[in-house]
Design a protein around this motif. Structure first.
Motif, PDB file in Angstrom:
ATOM      1  N   GLY A  83       0.826  -1.134  -0.075  1.00 60.77           N
ATOM      2  CA  GLY A  83       0.251   0.081  -0.048  1.00 60.77           C
ATOM      3  C   GLY A  83       0.751   1.444   0.224  1.00 60.77           C
ATOM      4  O   GLY A  83       0.543   2.634   0.051  1.00 60.77           O
ATOM      5  N   LYS A  84       2.369   1.105   0.072  1.00 58.29           N
ATOM      6  CA  LYS A  84       2.881   2.456   0.272  1.00 58.29           C
ATOM      7  C   LYS A  84       3.542   2.969  -1.725  1.00 58.29           C
ATOM      8  O   LYS A  84       4.085   2.043  -2.322  1.00 58.29           O
ATOM      9  N   THR A  85       2.443   3.927  -2.071  1.00 56.15           N
ATOM     10  CA  THR A  85       2.742   3.735  -3.292  1.00 56.15           C
ATOM     11  C   THR A  85       3.167   5.308  -3.845  1.00 56.15           C
ATOM     12  O   THR A  85       3.620   5.516  -4.770  1.00 56.15           O
ATOM     13  N   SER A  86       3.363   6.291  -2.667  1.00 55.54           N
ATOM     14  CA  SER A  86       4.461   7.387  -2.646  1.00 55.54           C
ATOM     15  C   SER A  86       4.926   7.563  -1.919  1.00 55.54           C
ATOM     16  O   SER A  86       4.648   6.695  -0.759  1.00 55.54           O
ATOM     17  N   PHE A  87       5.713   8.298  -1.904  1.00 51.35           N
ATOM     18  CA  PHE A  87       7.114   9.433  -0.602  1.00 51.35           C
ATOM     19  C   PHE A  87       6.263  10.261   0.004  1.00 51.35           C
ATOM     20  O   PHE A  87       5.700  11.219  -0.294  1.00 51.35           O
ATOM     21  N   THR A  88       6.709  10.290   0.986  1.00 55.24           N
ATOM     22  CA  THR A  88       6.014  11.837   2.119  1.00 55.24           C
ATOM     23  C   THR A  88       7.543  12.830   1.973  1.00 55.24           C
ATOM     24  O   THR A  88       7.879  12.232   0.473  1.00 55.24           O
ATOM     25  N   GLY A  89       6.403  13.734   2.159  1.00 53.58           N
ATOM     26  CA  GLY A  89       7.783  15.016   1.763  1.00 53.58           C
ATOM     27  C   GLY A  89       8.792  14.823   2.297  1.00 53.58           C
ATOM     28  O   GLY A  89      10.424  15.026   1.683  1.00 53.58           O
TER      29      GLY A  89
END
Length: 183
Positions: A83-89
Motif C-alpha cells: 500500500g505504499k505507493t508514494s513518498f512523504t515529503g
C-alpha cells in the motif's frame, strides 16, 4: 540463452567518495543480491563502525548484514504490494539528498562497464577470465578516483556525504524542536 552461456552477478560496495572498498568474486548463474552480499560478511566485520558505504541498488536487507552498524547510504523504498505507493515529503527530500551523494557508485560502475570486458554473452570456455576482468575493472575504477567531482549543489570543500549528514542533523534538530516542551 544457449547452454554454453550463463549470467554473472558482481557485488561491490564503495566508500562515500567512490573508492571500491569491498567486493566479492563474480557469482555465475542465478543468485539474489542478499545471498551474494552474505558472502561478504567476514569483510564487513573488518570495517570500523564509523565508516559508511554506498551501494548501487536498494537491498534493504543489506543494513542487517553490516555487523558493526555501519551507515549505508541507500534511498527510501516504495512498497506497492503493502500500500505504499508514494513518498512523504521528508522521504522525497531524503532520497534527493542520498541520490546526490550516491552518484559516486554510478560513476564507479560506469567505469567497470566502459571497458565492455564483461558485456554480452561470454562463451563458457572464457569463464575462467571473468573474475580477472571484474577485479581489473574495479581496480581501474579506483585508479581513476581523482576524477570524481561533487555534483551541482554540493558546497565546495565539503564531501557529498558530509553535506547529507549535516542535512540529516538539521532534520533531527527540527524534529526535536517541534516535539520539545516549551516550559
Amino acid at each position: 540463452m544457449p547452454a554454453s552461456y550463463a549470467g554473472a552477478l558482481g557485488e561491490s560496495l564503495c566508500t562515500p567518495h567512490g573508492l571500491n572498498s569491498i567486493a566479492a568474486d563474480l557469482f555465475t548463474g542465478r543468485t539474489s543480491e542478499v545471498s551474494a552480499l552474505r558472502e561478504l560478511l567476514a569483510e564487513f566485520a573488518k570495517v570500523p563502525a564509523n565508516r559508511a558505504f554506498t551501494y548501487d541498488k536498494g537491498a534493504k536487507a543489506l543494513r542487517c548484514l553490516l555487523p558493526n552498524g555501519n551507515h549505508l547510504y541507500m534511498p527510501c523504498f516504495l512498497a506497492p504490494a503493502k500500500g505504499k505507493t508514494s513518498f512523504t515529503g521528508e522521504e522525497a527530500c531524503t532520497n534527493k539528498a542520498i541520490a546526490r551523494c550516491r552518484y559516486v557508485i554510478e560513476i564507479t560502475y560506469s567505469r567497470v562497464k566502459d571497458w565492455k570486458i564483461l558485456a554480452g554473452e561470454i562463451p563458457r570456455e572464457n569463464f575462467h577470465l571473468l573474475n580477472s576482468a571484474w577485479w581489473w575493472a574495479l581496480g581501474h575504477s579506483n585508479m581513476c578516483l581523482g576524477m570524481l567531482v561533487p555534483p551541482p549543489g554540493v558546497p565546495g570543500g565539503v564531501s557529498p556525504l558530509q553535506h547529507y549528514s549535516e542535512w540529516l542533523d538539521d532534520q533531527d534538530r527540527a524534529k526535536a524542536a517541534a516535539t520539545s516542551d516549551p516550559d
